[in-house]
Scaffold this active site. Structure first.
Site, mmCIF file in Angstrom:
data_model
loop_
_atom_site.group_PDB
_atom_site.id
_atom_site.type_symbol
_atom_site.label_atom_id
_atom_site.label_comp_id
_atom_site.label_asym_id
_atom_site.label_seq_id
_atom_site.Cartn_x
_atom_site.Cartn_y
_atom_site.Cartn_z
ATOM 1 C CE LYS A 136 -0.162 11.054 8.065
ATOM 2 N NZ LYS A 136 -1.071 10.073 7.413
ATOM 3 C CB SER A 217 1.165 7.153 6.803
ATOM 4 O OG SER A 217 -0.091 7.707 6.561
ATOM 5 C CB SER A 241 -2.948 6.152 6.745
ATOM 6 O OG SER A 241 -2.121 5.421 5.876
#
Length: 556
Positions: A136, A217, A241
């Site tokens: 990420k 996210s 998330s």
């Protein structure tokens, strides 16, 4: 039940917002100079060499699709595969499929060189030798890639060292294939839900149905792993998330106990809740990844509490018969009833748990569940921690970029045509305006912990002598709506988020082709138990299937 867009709900402020994958007719963010993204939000080096236009989904499985770490390493040991070939395989899939998905914000230009170096290595090999993984875009890497939280404001940031998790992955033999798109600033820009949208990366789309949200996210990691663009990936979670995008993309997601995995070199959100964890297609791969990530991190004081709770090999807890004799509770209040599709899938899963030998205690409600979902102290903790964590990070990070939250807000206003095209920054602005004292913060944090731990999760586990709780992770992914923000009907992540406790989600079923996961939730440091239960359920259910890349339509 959650009420979206309320400033005091769990989804408000940073990393707390479900959003939407972009619809084909909405388009994506325009390119920013120097960001390496084109009009579609994907790097120009992914365009087809012959200029024939955007890639189309190839729904036929490839030779290595869906294979896990153990099988890939076996092929390597037999001489049928090497790290370079496997890396090329995934890079090819990124080139062909990701223009449709926008899940990979940047490809590592040195990925093939890393793979060749691993192939040349002699002697002992790490547990992830040659395995391409995606991180990420909150995870710093000291290489030629950016670390930006999806923001154009951080394109000048150049980390001096790898994040702890990135360094541990490299030490274990992993190839860092690239960075994944995310909800910009981990969902903290706006109080409305825009999952998977960032000014730098455009809009991530759900591979199971392209007009549906990738959820929360860590959306880019969820989509990329689901679409077989890597072996596994790294997500981060403040509240939902990791587990929500794993549910929406038919994956296994592990949100570890806060303090089990170091967060040094990861752009912060709410440090008392932030956790870094694996997202994978199987429980076994998630367990392998977790064993690589855990340990004390000198850059993260919270990991001192994890001493004595680390296991280098979590696969030893995996047992296909691991449900036999287990006691599992079903918290009906709040965590059922917000979506009948999720309820139906969870009911079938609970019946399977019972059939596999578990004792089901139903109901086994979390006593404080209703209070946790709309807790005033949660807003205090978020605002206090976010402001200080981001100001500290921006002030210390090398490179030319905003040095404070106030400067970041000004940057976004100055670049509103790109940064605020769809997403307002009311979340950041509220955090900047709110000013709580340390006493107010400490009191709120203690209240959050008491209600979620001793009077919440631990209370119900103790009362019924339970190994874990199970509930739907969240409902099927909502349709994309970048203009108003997509809907979020409910989910189960809040108790563990506020407590800092572990959660694992596993694929449980489909509603009209849209994935829904089952959550296993436990007390602090109970990852071995949760992995055992999740693995046994996974083996008994066999739900996981690859995405079909269905186009948008007017139906469900």
């Amino acid at each position: 039940m959650r009420t979206p867009a309320s400033p005091t709900t769990r989804r408000s402020v940073l990393a707390l917002g479900t959003a939407a994958a972009a619809t084909p007719w909405l388009g994506t963010a325009p390119a920013a100079a120097g960001t390496g993204t084109g009009d579609s939000g994907s790097p120009p080096d992914r365009a087809r060499p012959d200029g024939s236009g955007p890639a189309r989904a190839d729904t036929a499985p490839g030779e290595l699709d869906e294979l896990g770490v153990a099988e890939l390493r076996r092929r390597m040991s037999e001489g049928r595969l090497d790290a370079e070939r496997l890396t090329r395989y995934y890079l090819d899939r990124v080139e062909r499929l990701d223009p449709l998905l926008h899940s990979v914000i940047e490809v590592n230009p040195d990925a093939l060189r890393e793979a060749r170096r691993l192939d040349a290595r002699r002697g002992a090999r790490g547990p992830l030798h040659g395995m391409p993984v995606l991180l990420k875009d909150l995870v710093e890497t000291a290489d030629r890639m950016h670390t930006t939280a999806g923001s154009l404001a951080l394109t000048g940031l150049r980390p001096a060292a790898d994040a702890t998790v990135a360094a541990r992955l490299r030490d274990a033999g992993a190839v860092i294939l690239g960075k994944t798109n995310l909800s910009e600033w981990a969902g903290g820009m706006s109080l409305t839900h825009h999952a998977g949208w960032s000014a730098r990366g455009g809009q991530t789309r759900n591979p199971y149905k392209l007009d549906r949200s990738p959820n929360e996210s860590s959306s880019g990691t969820g989509v990329a792993v689901a679409a077989n663009l890597c072996v596994a990936g790294i997500g981060t979670e403040t509240n939902g998330s990791i587990v929500d995008p794993s549910s929406a993309n038919c994956l296994v997601g592990v949100k570890p106990t806060v303090g089990l995995v170091g967060r040094g070199g990861v752009i912060p959100g709410v440090p008392s809740q932030d956790s870094v964890g694996p997202m994978a297609r199987t429980v076994r791969d998630a367990a392998i990844m977790l064993g690589v990530l855990v340990g004390v991190d000198e850059r993260d004081p919270a990991t001192r509490a994890g001493r004595g709770h680390h296991h280098r090999d979590y696969t030893r807890f995996l047992d296909a018969d691991g449900l036999r004799g287990a006691r599992i509770g079903v918290p009906r209040s709040v965590y059922f009833g917000y979506d009948h599709h999720a309820d139906e899938i969870a009911e079938r899963a609970i019946a399977l748990l019972s059939k596999a030998g578990a004792t089901i205690v139903d109901p086994a409600d979390i006593p404080t569940a209703g209070r946790l979902e709309d807790l005033p102290g949660s807003m205090v903790v978020q605002a206090y921690e976010i402001k200080r964590a981001l100001n500290g990070y921006l002030a210390a990070a090398p490179g030319h970029h905003p040095r404070s939250l106030a400067e970041l807000i000004d940057f976004n206003r100055e670049h509103a045509d790109r940064e605020l095209r769809y997403v307002r920054q009311d979340g950041l602005e509220i955090v900047e305006k709110l000013d709580f004292t340390e006493h107010e913060y400490r009191e709120a944090l203690a209240g959050n912990h008491r209600l979620s731990r001793a009077e919440g999760i631990d209370a119900v586990l103790r009362e019924h002598r339970l190994d874990a709780l199970v509930m739907p992770t969240c409902g099927p992914p909502a349709k994309i709506d970048l203009i108003r923000g997509d809907a979020h009907g409910g989910g189960s992540s809040t108790p563990a988020a506020l407590a800092g406790y572990p959660v694992i989600t596993v694929p449980a079923g489909f509603a009209f082709g849209l994935p829904v996961g089952l959550t296993f939730m436990g007390t602090a440091w109970s990852e071995p138990t949760l992995l055992r239960l999740a693995y046994a359920y996974e083996q008994a259910s066999g739900v996981r299937r690859a995405p079909a890349y269905r186009p948008a339509d007017v139906g469900f």
